[in-house]
Write an enzyme that holds these catalytic residues in place. Structure first.
Site, PDB file in Angstrom:
ATOM      1  N   SER A   1       0.802  -1.207   0.000  1.00 55.70           N
ATOM      2  CA  SER A   1       0.000   0.000   0.000  1.00 55.70           C
ATOM      3  C   SER A   1       0.846   1.273   0.000  1.00 55.70           C
ATOM      4  O   SER A   1       1.713   1.430  -0.844  1.00 55.70           O
ATOM      5  CB  SER A   1      -0.973  -0.010   1.178  1.00 55.70           C
ATOM      6  OG  SER A   1      -1.912   1.031   1.047  1.00 55.70           O
TER       7      SER A   1
ATOM      8  N   ASP B   1      -8.814  -5.266  -5.528  1.00 52.87           N
ATOM      9  CA  ASP B   1      -8.570  -4.085  -4.693  1.00 52.87           C
ATOM     10  C   ASP B   1      -8.858  -2.824  -5.492  1.00 52.87           C
ATOM     11  O   ASP B   1      -8.352  -2.661  -6.603  1.00 52.87           O
ATOM     12  CB  ASP B   1      -7.108  -4.084  -4.233  1.00 52.87           C
ATOM     13  CG  ASP B   1      -6.678  -2.759  -3.627  1.00 52.87           C
ATOM     14  OD1 ASP B   1      -7.492  -2.163  -2.894  1.00 52.87           O
ATOM     15  OD2 ASP B   1      -5.543  -2.333  -3.878  1.00 52.87           O
TER      16      ASP B   1
ATOM     17  N   HIS C   1      -6.595  -5.777  -1.019  1.00 51.99           N
ATOM     18  CA  HIS C   1      -5.565  -4.748  -0.942  1.00 51.99           C
ATOM     19  C   HIS C   1      -4.222  -5.257  -0.423  1.00 51.99           C
ATOM     20  O   HIS C   1      -3.181  -4.890  -0.961  1.00 51.99           O
ATOM     21  CB  HIS C   1      -6.062  -3.599  -0.067  1.00 51.99           C
ATOM     22  CG  HIS C   1      -5.164  -2.404  -0.092  1.00 51.99           C
ATOM     23  ND1 HIS C   1      -4.763  -1.801  -1.265  1.00 51.99           N
ATOM     24  CD2 HIS C   1      -4.582  -1.688   0.907  1.00 51.99           C
ATOM     25  CE1 HIS C   1      -3.982  -0.772  -0.985  1.00 51.99           C
ATOM     26  NE2 HIS C   1      -3.853  -0.684   0.318  1.00 51.99           N
TER      27      HIS C   1
END
Length: 451
Positions: free
Chosen positions: A193, A375, A428
């Protein structure tokens, strides 16, 4: 689990609350906290039945002496061959999410037992599909104010993307000095991320220190999962085409939005573009952005079918006094531990990490960029777009990769030793959703084998 600045799971604190907590913490740090040993070997953890079946160490390292910044870390030795297996520094996103996320939700050997949780202290179980099966892993709380990392001065909390990278470089220098037997192990930098903004910057700093100063880093490459890379240029602009490709918005809405916005979905240039973007937001507002197939739900009350409930268990666990004693947490340094916080004095001074990817791969360091394909926080479409912008030639074209005879995702290999892979059905933080497949992926990549 979402580790981006816009993630829905993120435990946002109001700025005023952040300031109050930090002031209290500094007062406590300067007056009453008790210094404990900086490193601690842990054989047992509250909530885990019996001795740990792997080697765990926790500790602190001062990364800015003038400002009193201390980074906290968890270190798990490889469960196969720690003397020779790679050393992986794993970073979490946010910025402001604790590295405990990596240990218990992403790639570490521990997990919380949500299904059997009643109250009080959550139970932990051992995961056999941890990346510690093939590597030594350091999980570090960065930037300062994240997890159990802290500063003894208010100045220390004023940090940024570039400062976080500098402090992580300092952390690595000191950690390897304290653990000299790992200096010769192949070193990789990884994370997920928002850490995607930091990973290539830190990797380049390590490479530069090695080249110009002869620093003893056995750097071999880097990897990033669903990475935020160029938030306004590529990442956010990918959401509308992603929503369309996943059948979350209609053909008509997509075509109208695309035409009126001219492909720029971040800063609407006209009233029609803004209107259609509002329509996209309205129709997708109840979709779980981290994994579009999972329910959108709140952590409380603790629902057994809600991933956010699983995240809540970490706060119950890490705020338990017995747990803190076991981890060797310095008393008074962190009043109220949060899985994710919103750093109040953080400067986002890296707008795009794309050029860093080019520079570091030009130096010959391999890269693995992978995306959970369900995601919408950092959609794979945006990741593919910035990789294409590098204009690397294709060495091995788009094809499926397999685990257990089943398609686990799709991959393409480029010149400059850059590999891109999707993880089919993952959200994610891909290893959280597809741990077995991601372990197979990273094991193959670390060994130099095709996915």
């Amino acid at each position: 689990m979402a580790y981006s600045a816009q993630a829905t799971k993120k435990c946002f604190l109001l700025p005023l609350v952040n300031v109050i907590v930090i002031v209290i913490m500094i007062v406590l740090c300067c007056s009453s906290w008790q210094l404990v040993s900086a490193r601690k070997r842990i054989d047992n953890l509250p909530g885990f039945n019996g001795p740990l079946p792997f080697s765990l160490e926790t500790g602190y390292l001062e990364v800015n002496e003038e400002k009193g910044v201390e980074f906290f870390y968890y270190f798990v030795e490889s469960e196969k061959n720690p003397e020779e297996d790679p050393l992986l520094l794993w970073l979490i996103g946010g910025p402001g999410c604790s590295s405990l996320s990596g240990l218990v939700y992403e790639i570490g050997p521990l997990g919380y037992d949500l299904q059997n949780y009643v109250d009080d202290l959550p139970s932990l179980y051992y995961k056999t599909d941890s990346w510690t099966q093939v590597s030594n892993v350091i999980f570090v709380d960065s930037p300062v104010g994240t997890g159990f990392s802290y500063s003894r001065t208010m100045e220390g909390f004023q940090t940024s993307d570039t400062e976080a990278a500098h402090q992580l470089l300092s952390f690595l220098y000191k950690w390897l000095e304290e653990h000299p037997k790992f200096k010769s192990n192949p070193l990789y930098i990884g994370g997920s991320s928002y850490a995607g903004m930091i990973i290539p910057v830190l990797t380049l700093e390590i490479a530069t220190a090695k080249e110009s100063q002869g620093a003893q880093f056995n750097l071999k490459g880097y990897l990033a999962g669903n990475p935020m890379t160029d938030i306004h240029g590529f990442d956010k602009n990918a959401k509308v085409p992603f929503f369309h490709g996943m059948a979350l918005i209609s053909d008509e809405l997509y075509e109208s939005t695309k035409q009126s916005c001219s492909g720029n979905y971040v800063n609407p240039s006209n009233i029609h573009c803004a209107k259609y973007l509002d329509a996209v937001d309205e129709v997708t507002k109840d979709v779980n952005v981290e994994q579009i197939l999972e329910p959108q739900c709140e952590a409380f009350p603790l629902r057994k079918d809600c991933r956010n409930s699983l995240y809540a268990l970490s706060e119950f666990w890490a705020n338990n006094a017995t747990v803190r004693d076991a981890l060797g947490i310095r008393k008074g340094t962190i009043v109220d531990w949060k899985l994710c916080t919103d750093p109040p004095y953080y400067t986002y001074d890296i707008q795009s990490a794309v050029s860093y990817h080019r520079t570091i791969t030009d130096k010959g360091y391999p890269a693995l960029i992978y995306s959970g394909d369900h995601d919408s926080v950092a959609p794979y479409i945006g990741t593919q777009a910035w990789i294409r912008s590098l204009n690397f030639s294709i060495v091995d074209d788009w094809r499926p990769w397999y685990v257990g005879g089943q398609v686990a995702g799709f991959t393409r290999r480029y010149s400059n030793n850059l590999t891109f892979a999707t993880v089919k059905g993952a959200g994610h933080a891909a290893p959280e959703y597809k741990p077995n497949e991601c372990l197979a992926m990273v094991e193959r990549w670390l060994s130099g084998a095709p996915l």
